[in-house]
Design a protein around this motif. Structure first.
Motif, PDB file in Angstrom:
ATOM      1  N   ALA A  90       0.971  -1.745   0.355  1.00 40.30           N
ATOM      2  CA  ALA A  90      -0.200  -0.308  -0.045  1.00 40.30           C
ATOM      3  C   ALA A  90       0.990   0.946  -0.119  1.00 40.30           C
ATOM      4  O   ALA A  90       0.983   2.510  -0.862  1.00 40.30           O
ATOM      5  CB  ALA A  90      -0.815   0.216   1.603  1.00 40.30           C
ATOM      6  N   ASP A  91       1.592   1.012   0.809  1.00 41.35           N
ATOM      7  CA  ASP A  91       2.608   2.736   0.971  1.00 41.35           C
ATOM      8  C   ASP A  91       3.008   2.826  -0.160  1.00 41.35           C
ATOM      9  O   ASP A  91       2.971   4.072  -1.029  1.00 41.35           O
ATOM     10  CB  ASP A  91       3.794   2.949   1.704  1.00 41.35           C
ATOM     11  N   GLU A  92       4.119   1.559  -1.340  1.00 41.00           N
ATOM     12  CA  GLU A  92       4.618   1.394  -2.179  1.00 41.00           C
ATOM     13  C   GLU A  92       3.830   2.797  -3.584  1.00 41.00           C
ATOM     14  O   GLU A  92       3.846   3.117  -3.926  1.00 41.00           O
ATOM     15  CB  GLU A  92       5.080   0.599  -3.023  1.00 41.00           C
ATOM     16  N   VAL A  93       2.742   1.595  -3.197  1.00 42.46           N
ATOM     17  CA  VAL A  93       1.422   2.443  -4.222  1.00 42.46           C
ATOM     18  C   VAL A  93       1.109   3.678  -4.473  1.00 42.46           C
ATOM     19  O   VAL A  93       0.785   4.123  -5.140  1.00 42.46           O
ATOM     20  CB  VAL A  93       0.472   1.541  -4.029  1.00 42.46           C
ATOM     21  N   GLU A  94       0.721   4.112  -2.913  1.00 42.27           N
ATOM     22  CA  GLU A  94       0.412   5.573  -2.876  1.00 42.27           C
ATOM     23  C   GLU A  94       1.586   6.334  -2.919  1.00 42.27           C
ATOM     24  O   GLU A  94       1.605   7.364  -4.109  1.00 42.27           O
ATOM     25  CB  GLU A  94      -0.163   5.949  -1.476  1.00 42.27           C
ATOM     26  N   LYS A  95       3.110   5.637  -2.776  1.00 39.42           N
ATOM     27  CA  LYS A  95       3.581   7.308  -3.500  1.00 39.42           C
ATOM     28  C   LYS A  95       3.528   7.379  -5.091  1.00 39.42           C
ATOM     29  O   LYS A  95       4.736   7.737  -5.637  1.00 39.42           O
ATOM     30  CB  LYS A  95       5.022   6.921  -2.622  1.00 39.42           C
ATOM     31  N   HIS A 294      20.275   5.046 -10.143  1.00 41.81           N
ATOM     32  CA  HIS A 294      18.984   5.786  -9.356  1.00 41.81           C
ATOM     33  C   HIS A 294      18.444   4.842  -7.743  1.00 41.81           C
ATOM     34  O   HIS A 294      17.854   3.997  -8.623  1.00 41.81           O
ATOM     35  CB  HIS A 294      18.431   5.984 -10.620  1.00 41.81           C
ATOM     36  N   THR A 295      17.771   5.630  -7.285  1.00 42.15           N
ATOM     37  CA  THR A 295      17.141   5.062  -6.404  1.00 42.15           C
ATOM     38  C   THR A 295      15.577   4.387  -6.321  1.00 42.15           C
ATOM     39  O   THR A 295      14.841   4.858  -7.046  1.00 42.15           O
ATOM     40  CB  THR A 295      17.501   6.127  -4.826  1.00 42.15           C
ATOM     41  N   LYS A 296      15.135   4.017  -5.197  1.00 44.75           N
ATOM     42  CA  LYS A 296      13.952   3.504  -5.575  1.00 44.75           C
ATOM     43  C   LYS A 296      12.795   4.989  -5.213  1.00 44.75           C
ATOM     44  O   LYS A 296      11.730   4.940  -6.042  1.00 44.75           O
ATOM     45  CB  LYS A 296      13.689   3.017  -4.182  1.00 44.75           C
ATOM     46  N   ASP A 297      13.541   5.353  -4.210  1.00 42.03           N
ATOM     47  CA  ASP A 297      12.579   6.277  -3.906  1.00 42.03           C
ATOM     48  C   ASP A 297      12.610   8.014  -4.534  1.00 42.03           C
ATOM     49  O   ASP A 297      11.709   8.386  -5.617  1.00 42.03           O
ATOM     50  CB  ASP A 297      13.362   7.958  -2.810  1.00 42.03           C
ATOM     51  N   GLU A 298      13.694   8.206  -5.973  1.00 37.79           N
ATOM     52  CA  GLU A 298      13.150   8.772  -7.694  1.00 37.79           C
ATOM     53  C   GLU A 298      12.329   7.874  -8.615  1.00 37.79           C
ATOM     54  O   GLU A 298      11.606   8.586  -8.585  1.00 37.79           O
ATOM     55  CB  GLU A 298      14.706   8.666  -7.767  1.00 37.79           C
ATOM     56  N   HIS A 310      14.404  16.821 -12.267  1.00 32.56           N
ATOM     57  CA  HIS A 310      15.501  16.917 -11.503  1.00 32.56           C
ATOM     58  C   HIS A 310      15.829  17.751  -9.962  1.00 32.56           C
ATOM     59  O   HIS A 310      16.767  17.487  -8.989  1.00 32.56           O
ATOM     60  CB  HIS A 310      16.286  18.422 -12.242  1.00 32.56           C
ATOM     61  N   LEU A 311      14.587  18.383  -9.410  1.00 34.23           N
ATOM     62  CA  LEU A 311      14.203  18.147  -8.024  1.00 34.23           C
ATOM     63  C   LEU A 311      14.013  17.182  -7.234  1.00 34.23           C
ATOM     64  O   LEU A 311      14.138  17.204  -6.330  1.00 34.23           O
ATOM     65  CB  LEU A 311      12.567  19.343  -7.576  1.00 34.23           C
ATOM     66  N   ALA A 312      13.086  15.249  -7.608  1.00 28.95           N
ATOM     67  CA  ALA A 312      13.283  14.227  -7.470  1.00 28.95           C
ATOM     68  C   ALA A 312      14.466  13.733  -7.766  1.00 28.95           C
ATOM     69  O   ALA A 312      14.434  12.889  -6.515  1.00 28.95           O
ATOM     70  CB  ALA A 312      11.651  13.886  -8.059  1.00 28.95           C
ATOM     71  N   VAL A 313      15.240  13.656  -8.376  1.00 31.05           N
ATOM     72  CA  VAL A 313      16.545  13.677  -8.272  1.00 31.05           C
ATOM     73  C   VAL A 313      17.533  13.574  -7.362  1.00 31.05           C
ATOM     74  O   VAL A 313      17.977  14.703  -6.727  1.00 31.05           O
ATOM     75  CB  VAL A 313      17.886  13.626  -9.734  1.00 31.05           C
ATOM     76  N   SER A 323      34.894  14.302  -3.486  1.00 35.77           N
ATOM     77  CA  SER A 323      35.737  15.429  -4.849  1.00 35.77           C
ATOM     78  C   SER A 323      37.581  15.255  -4.356  1.00 35.77           C
ATOM     79  O   SER A 323      37.734  14.260  -3.567  1.00 35.77           O
ATOM     80  CB  SER A 323      34.600  16.959  -4.004  1.00 35.77           C
ATOM     81  N   THR A 324      37.662  16.527  -4.953  1.00 32.00           N
ATOM     82  CA  THR A 324      38.940  16.357  -4.580  1.00 32.00           C
ATOM     83  C   THR A 324      39.664  16.937  -3.489  1.00 32.00           C
ATOM     84  O   THR A 324      40.575  16.565  -2.598  1.00 32.00           O
ATOM     85  CB  THR A 324      39.247  17.704  -5.707  1.00 32.00           C
ATOM     86  N   LYS A 325      38.123  17.121  -2.306  1.00 25.12           N
ATOM     87  CA  LYS A 325      38.126  18.016  -1.352  1.00 25.12           C
ATOM     88  C   LYS A 325      37.773  17.027   0.091  1.00 25.12           C
ATOM     89  O   LYS A 325      38.347  16.698   1.553  1.00 25.12           O
ATOM     90  CB  LYS A 325      38.010  19.115  -0.955  1.00 25.12           C
ATOM     91  N   SER A 326      37.168  15.716  -0.646  1.00 23.46           N
ATOM     92  CA  SER A 326      36.354  14.884   0.538  1.00 23.46           C
ATOM     93  C   SER A 326      36.312  13.131  -0.328  1.00 23.46           C
ATOM     94  O   SER A 326      35.776  13.324  -1.308  1.00 23.46           O
ATOM     95  CB  SER A 326      35.326  15.637   1.231  1.00 23.46           C
ATOM     96  N   ASP A 327      35.887  12.084   0.838  1.00 25.70           N
ATOM     97  CA  ASP A 327      36.288  11.348   0.297  1.00 25.70           C
ATOM     98  C   ASP A 327      34.169  11.075   0.119  1.00 25.70           C
ATOM     99  O   ASP A 327      32.969  11.869   0.001  1.00 25.70           O
ATOM    100  CB  ASP A 327      35.965  10.771   1.786  1.00 25.70           C
ATOM    101  N   ALA A 328      34.062   9.874  -0.365  1.00 22.44           N
ATOM    102  CA  ALA A 328      32.623   9.822  -1.208  1.00 22.44           C
ATOM    103  C   ALA A 328      31.497   9.026  -0.048  1.00 22.44           C
ATOM    104  O   ALA A 328      32.199   8.545   1.213  1.00 22.44           O
ATOM    105  CB  ALA A 328      32.933   8.003  -2.898  1.00 22.44           C
ATOM    106  N   THR A 329      30.370   9.765   0.024  1.00 24.16           N
ATOM    107  CA  THR A 329      29.318  10.158   1.081  1.00 24.16           C
ATOM    108  C   THR A 329      29.217   8.432   1.281  1.00 24.16           C
ATOM    109  O   THR A 329      28.226   7.936   1.933  1.00 24.16           O
ATOM    110  CB  THR A 329      28.705  10.656   0.560  1.00 24.16           C
ATOM    111  N   LEU A 330      28.686   7.606  -0.111  1.00 22.83           N
ATOM    112  CA  LEU A 330      28.236   6.635  -0.184  1.00 22.83           C
ATOM    113  C   LEU A 330      26.623   6.972   0.216  1.00 22.83           C
ATOM    114  O   LEU A 330      26.369   5.809   0.254  1.00 22.83           O
ATOM    115  CB  LEU A 330      28.953   5.277   0.349  1.00 22.83           C
ATOM    116  N   LYS A 331      25.987   8.000   0.257  1.00 26.49           N
ATOM    117  CA  LYS A 331      24.927   8.751   0.338  1.00 26.49           C
ATOM    118  C   LYS A 331      24.444   9.456  -0.695  1.00 26.49           C
ATOM    119  O   LYS A 331      25.115  10.060  -1.126  1.00 26.49           O
ATOM    120  CB  LYS A 331      24.848   8.868   1.922  1.00 26.49           C
ATOM    121  N   THR A 332      23.002   9.545  -1.216  1.00 28.68           N
ATOM    122  CA  THR A 332      22.989  10.241  -1.673  1.00 28.68           C
ATOM    123  C   THR A 332      22.713  11.979  -0.645  1.00 28.68           C
ATOM    124  O   THR A 332      22.801  11.905  -0.158  1.00 28.68           O
ATOM    125  CB  THR A 332      20.618   9.972  -1.816  1.00 28.68           C
TER     126      THR A 332
END
Length: 617
Positions: A90-95, A294-298, A310-313, A323-332
């Motif tokens: 139900a949750d997935e369908v409504e979303k 691309h994630t499930k929520d997207e 682009h706002l949903a992504v 980046s050249t200044k920080s490690d990958a976050t492995l998060k969106t």
């Protein structure tokens, strides 16, 4: 029907039986006809579903007509899904009903904005819908159904030809509808739009003996999958930004269909077009599918009503590459963890979701293996990393379709993708069941390109690739009678309805664009190439005041619209700064500019040059 029959009737997704009916067998039930059909799902609990659990119908009938009475051809269609998939999900369908895939809010608002009938704000969707969540930037609480167009009424903000254009043409790709009936575009509606695979030819390849394997508009098999392929996404993502076909390196040609096949004929069409094959995105070449980034929520939706795609992504290049200044976050960007990417020591490993292939993801932070060009572009000139999207340099090309020439025939009613009727509620979105409440449209364009795409500032305030949006030239006829010819619109904020928009082209390459291409080419700055003669290509008095590639002038005045809030062309100062670096490149080269410093002003620079000339003499 006995519970042991764990199969669903193949009328799902448009299946139909042969005219001849096998003899009924009480022990076989539906399998009397559909012997060999695939079990729809191997997932626990779903594997125990009977035919009627999903498809409705009459499981006790002993002939085909009665068995199929009140049956749902596609139980995943959004009109009936609450009683099927929604029973457990139900949750997935409504979303899903609030997702950009279902609402098409961005396409609708962008088109209407360029037709001069609304601001950039999203007002309309495919159908009335309310958000499950509110308060996030770039979202709204509700959307109304797109109005219909009536040619016998005056054109207005609520009676625009653009609405009819959307209803008859553009809105073929939302989750409430089946796909366009042609090779490459066939698909189902609802959950099955993604989770039941169709080949480009759309013929059945399964074992059901009752199904004609030559008939079009059939899934490969009566089977659900979570391993969604690039081809499946491409059934919709081949128009507009064209990211689905671009990802595979496909760029539409002007329809020639050459080189010829070995039999001397033309190549086959997909999506109604012939294609050239260019460099594919490096992620595609590595074996990655769309769902690896691309994630499930997207894709499923997260309960918010986003106003633009682009706002949903939520995925970012930095999520995996850092980046050249920080490690990958492995998060969106919304702090959701990526479930197929993990760190193993100093390495980041991505596991592809479709075949389990493990790929090492290159890291930017403290990377001693950056190329000489990479060191200059990303380390020595650190502003690139702060001011540019990664795709600005690393998109090898971008699809550029100039001039959207659309002809509406108000004397010829045609199908409306938002208005269908059928005894079967789940089949109202099929093209064959659309009511002729819209009008016929035909489309063409001035020309297409892919090389040296322009740049501008996107809604995040970063330099981004820009491509033509909907550059509308409306011609309206009533049969043979011409009513309007090559009409262009003015937006609510006074800009031309011809548009350029920022895009992530999905054509990423390890090799970046050259410094010279971006810093010295007028087309890249949005000033146009100056080659296309706009006056000679239009009837007298109908040409716009600028060539189609030109969306800003030398003084930084915006000439074409952009439907993304906050996005714009470069201003004069930005163009001057970019070109100044281009001038330096002629003598210094990209490696020397940063290494030798730069003069703080023109007077100092002239003194340096004068001393160099004196020493040379």
């Amino acid at each position: 029907m006995k519970k042991i029959f764990k199969y669903a009737i193949p009328a799902m997704l448009g299946f139909s039986c042969f005219a001849s009916q096998a003899a009924w067998d009480d022990d076989k039930g539906c399998m009397s006809c559909h012997e060999g059909i695939e079990q729809f799902s191997d997932v626990d609990m779903m594997a125990d579903l009977t035919c009627v659990d999903c498809h409705n119908g009459n499981g006790k009938a002993t002939d085909q007509k009665k068995a199929h009475t009140n049956m749902w051809a596609n139980p995943t269609d959004l009109r009936v899904v609450d009683e099927t998939c929604g029973s457990c999900h139900a949750d997935e369908v409504e979303k899903a009903k609030t997702s950009i895939h279902a609402t098409m809010s961005g396409m609708i608002s962008g088109t209407r904005y360029n037709f001069g009938s609304q601001t950039r704000d999203s007002i309309y969707a495919t159908y009335d819908v309310k958000a499950l969540k509110t308060g996030r930037e770039g979202t709204v609480a509700s959307l109304k159904q797109l109005p219909s167009y009536h040619p016998n009424k005056p054109e207005s903000d609520t009676n625009s030809p653009g609405d009819d254009y959307l209803r008859n043409q553009c809105l073929r790709c939302h989750l409430w509808s089946d796909g366009h009936q042609r090779d490459g575009d066939y698909r189902a509606s609802g959950c099955a739009a993604c989770h039941v695979e169709y080949s480009n030819a759309a013929t059945y390849e399964g074992g059901d003996k009752a199904i004609d394997k030559t008939q079009k508009d059939r899934p490969r098999k009566h089977k659900m999958t979570t391993k969604v392929s690039v081809d499946q996404c491409q059934h919709c993502h081949n128009r507009g930004g064209r990211t689905g076909v671009s990802y595979k390196g496909m760029m539409e040609s002007d329809g020639y269909g050459t080189p010829y096949t070995e039999t001397g004929g033309k190549q086959g069409k997909l999506h109604g077009k012939h294609y050239n094959f260019l460099e594919a995105d490096l992620h595609f070449d590595a074996g990655m599918s769309c769902i690896d980034c691309h994630t499930k929520d997207e894709m499923h939706g997260d309960g918010y009503l986003y106003t633009k795609k682009h706002l949903a992504v939520e995925i970012r290049c930095e999520s995996c590459h850092g980046s050249t200044k920080s490690d990958a976050t492995l998060k969106t960007a919304r702090d959701n963890p990526l479930n197929n990417v993990k760190r193993e020591g100093t390495k980041v490993i991505l596991t592809t979701k479709n075949d389990g292939k493990q790929l090492e993801v290159p890291q930017l932070f403290a990377n001693p293996n950056l190329s000489k060009e990479g060191q200059v572009a990303m380390v020595k000139i650190a502003g690139h990393m702060e001011k540019l999207e990664c795709s600005t340099c690393h998109a090898a090309w971008a699809p550029q379709c100039y001039g959207c020439h659309a002809t509406q025939n108000v004397g010829k009613p045609n199908g409306d993708w938002l208005d269908g009727s059928s005894i079967d509620e789940s089949a109202k979105g099929k093209k064959s069941n659309l009511n002729k409440k819209a009008y016929s449209w035909s489309e063409s364009r001035s020309y297409v390109r892919w090389e040296m795409p322009a740049l501008g500032i996107n809604s995040r305030g970063k330099v981004s690739t820009f491509v033509p949006g909907c550059q509308v030239f409306l011609t309206q006829v009533d049969g043979e009678k011409a009513l309007v010819n090559n009409k262009t619109y003015t937006t609510k904020d006074g800009t031309s309805g011809l548009s350029h928009n920022p895009i992530q082209p999905h054509t990423m390459s390890k090799r970046s664009r050259t410094c010279e291409e971006c810093h010295t080419n007028p087309k890249v700055l949005g000033l146009g190439s100056g080659v296309y003669d706009i006056e000679r290509n239009f009837p007298e008095g109908q040409a716009p005041a600028f060539e189609l590639e030109r969306f800003v002038d030398e003084d930084g005045k915006q000439l074409q619209s952009t439907s993304h809030e906050g996005a714009r062309p470069f201003n004069k100062q930005e163009m001057d700064n970019i070109r100044r670096v281009g001038s330096c490149l002629a003598c210094h080269g990209s490696d020397e500019i940063n290494a030798n410093g730069k003069a703080p002003d023109d007077i100092t620079h002239m003194k340096v040059i004068q001393r160099m000339v004196e020493k040379a003499n």
